[in-house]
Design an enzyme around this catalytic site. Sequence first.
Site, PDB file in Angstrom:
ATOM      1  N   LYS A 286      -1.018   3.820  -1.893  1.00 59.25           N
ATOM      2  CA  LYS A 286      -1.054   3.089  -0.328  1.00 59.25           C
ATOM      3  C   LYS A 286       0.175   4.161   0.699  1.00 59.25           C
ATOM      4  CE  LYS A 286      -3.411  -0.826  -0.657  1.00 59.25           C
ATOM      5  NZ  LYS A 286      -3.632  -2.370  -0.171  1.00 59.25           N
TER       6      LYS A 286
ATOM      7  N   GLN B 165       0.087  -7.320   1.269  1.00 60.72           N
ATOM      8  CA  GLN B 165      -0.094  -6.792   0.077  1.00 60.72           C
ATOM      9  C   GLN B 165      -1.285  -8.358  -0.553  1.00 60.72           C
ATOM     10  OE1 GLN B 165      -1.449  -4.385  -1.535  1.00 60.72           O
ATOM     11  NE2 GLN B 165      -2.712  -5.040  -3.054  1.00 60.72           N
TER      12      GLN B 165
ATOM     13  N   ASP C 143      -5.374  -3.914   8.148  1.00 62.75           N
ATOM     14  CA  ASP C 143      -6.444  -4.732   7.004  1.00 62.75           C
ATOM     15  C   ASP C 143      -7.184  -5.264   8.019  1.00 62.75           C
ATOM     16  OD1 ASP C 143      -6.347  -4.810   4.283  1.00 62.75           O
ATOM     17  OD2 ASP C 143      -5.585  -6.093   3.889  1.00 62.75           O
TER      18      ASP C 143
END
Length: 296
Positions: free
Chosen positions: A53, A97, A120
Site C-alpha cells: 500500500k 491493518q 477502507d
Amino acid sequence: MAQILDGKSLAQQVQTQLKQHITAITPTVGRSPGLAVVMVGDNPASAAYVRNKERACDRIGITSFGRHLPADAPQSEVLNLIESLNGDPRVDGILLQLPVPDHLDAVALLNSIDPDKDADGLHPINLGRLLRGEPGLRSCTPLGIMQLLKTSGTELAGKSAVILGRSILVGKPMALMLLEANATVTIAHSRTADLAAVTRSADILVAAIGRPELITADQVKPGAVVIDVGINRVVGADGKGRLVGDVAYDAVAAIAAAITPVPGGVGPMTVAMLMHNTVLSYCGRTQTQLPPAPCP
Ligand code: NAD
C-alpha cells in the site's frame, strides 16, 4: 479457456488515472493527499500488505503517514493514535491493518476512525450508506471486484450472483454492491446446506472464504464468471510456499467464462481502490474536483 480478469493491469490503469488527477490538483491545494496505515504487531502477511500500500502511495503521489505500534500496544494507545490522525489536516485517509492482536477491540478501533477519512469503507456510517445506496466511501475489495466485472463486460442485472463468505470485510458489502447492480444475490457460508447446489446456480460466483482451492470445477456452472478473493499460502510438493485462491484455478478456468487469478486478480484492485478512496476523501475535504470513476 476462460477470459482471465487481469487485476494487476487494471489496477495500474486506475492508478495512472489517479496520479494524473493528483498532479493536476495538488498545486491548487498546496499539499498532496495523505494516507495513514496503522499497523499493530508484526504479522508478516500484514507487513507485506502495508508495504504494498505504501509503495502504491509513492507511485501515484500520495504521502504515507504509516504508524507501526508494538504487538502489546494497549487499546488506549491505538485509540489515541487514531484520534490524532483524525485531527491531522494532512491526513485524508486512515486504514487500520487487520487483523489486530487479540487483546484489542478491532470494532471499537474501526468505529473511532472519522467516517470521512475511512479509506477502507468499513465504518458503520459508510456501510450504512452502502446499505441505503447513498454515496460514501465503499469497502475496497468488493469495490475493486465491481470494477473487474464492469471492465470485463459482465452483465449483472437479472443474473444469479452467489457470494461465498459473509464477512463484513468482503462478503456482506459485496452482496450489497451486486444487489445495487440488480443481480439476484445469495450469500453462502460455512453453515450452508448443500453448498455445491448453491454454487452451481451462480452466473457470477465470488469466493471469499480463505480455504485453499475448496471450490472445484464440479461446483461451478459452465460459463460462470468466477471471482477468487481468497489468499492462501500453501506448501507445494517441492517444499516451496506459494499463494493459491479459494478456487481450484486450472480446472475451473477450463469451464468458466472468466476468472480472476491469484495472485494478480482481486488483490491489486483492492490496493487501487484504497488509493481511489484516499483521493476521493482528499478532494471532498479540499473541495476540489472529484477523481473520475475508476472504470467508466
Ligand atoms: P473471514 O474469515 O472473515 O470470513 C470467511 C467466511 O467464509 C465466513 O463468512 C465463513 O462463513 C465462510 N466459510 C468458511 N469456511 C467455509 C466453507 N467451508 N464453506 C463455505 N463458507 C465458508 O475472511 P475474509 O476476511 O472475508 O477473507 C476471506 C478470504 O479472502 C481470505 O483468504 C482473505 O485472505 C482473502 N482476502 C483477500 C483480499 C484481497 O484483496 N484479495 C481482501 C480481503 C480478504
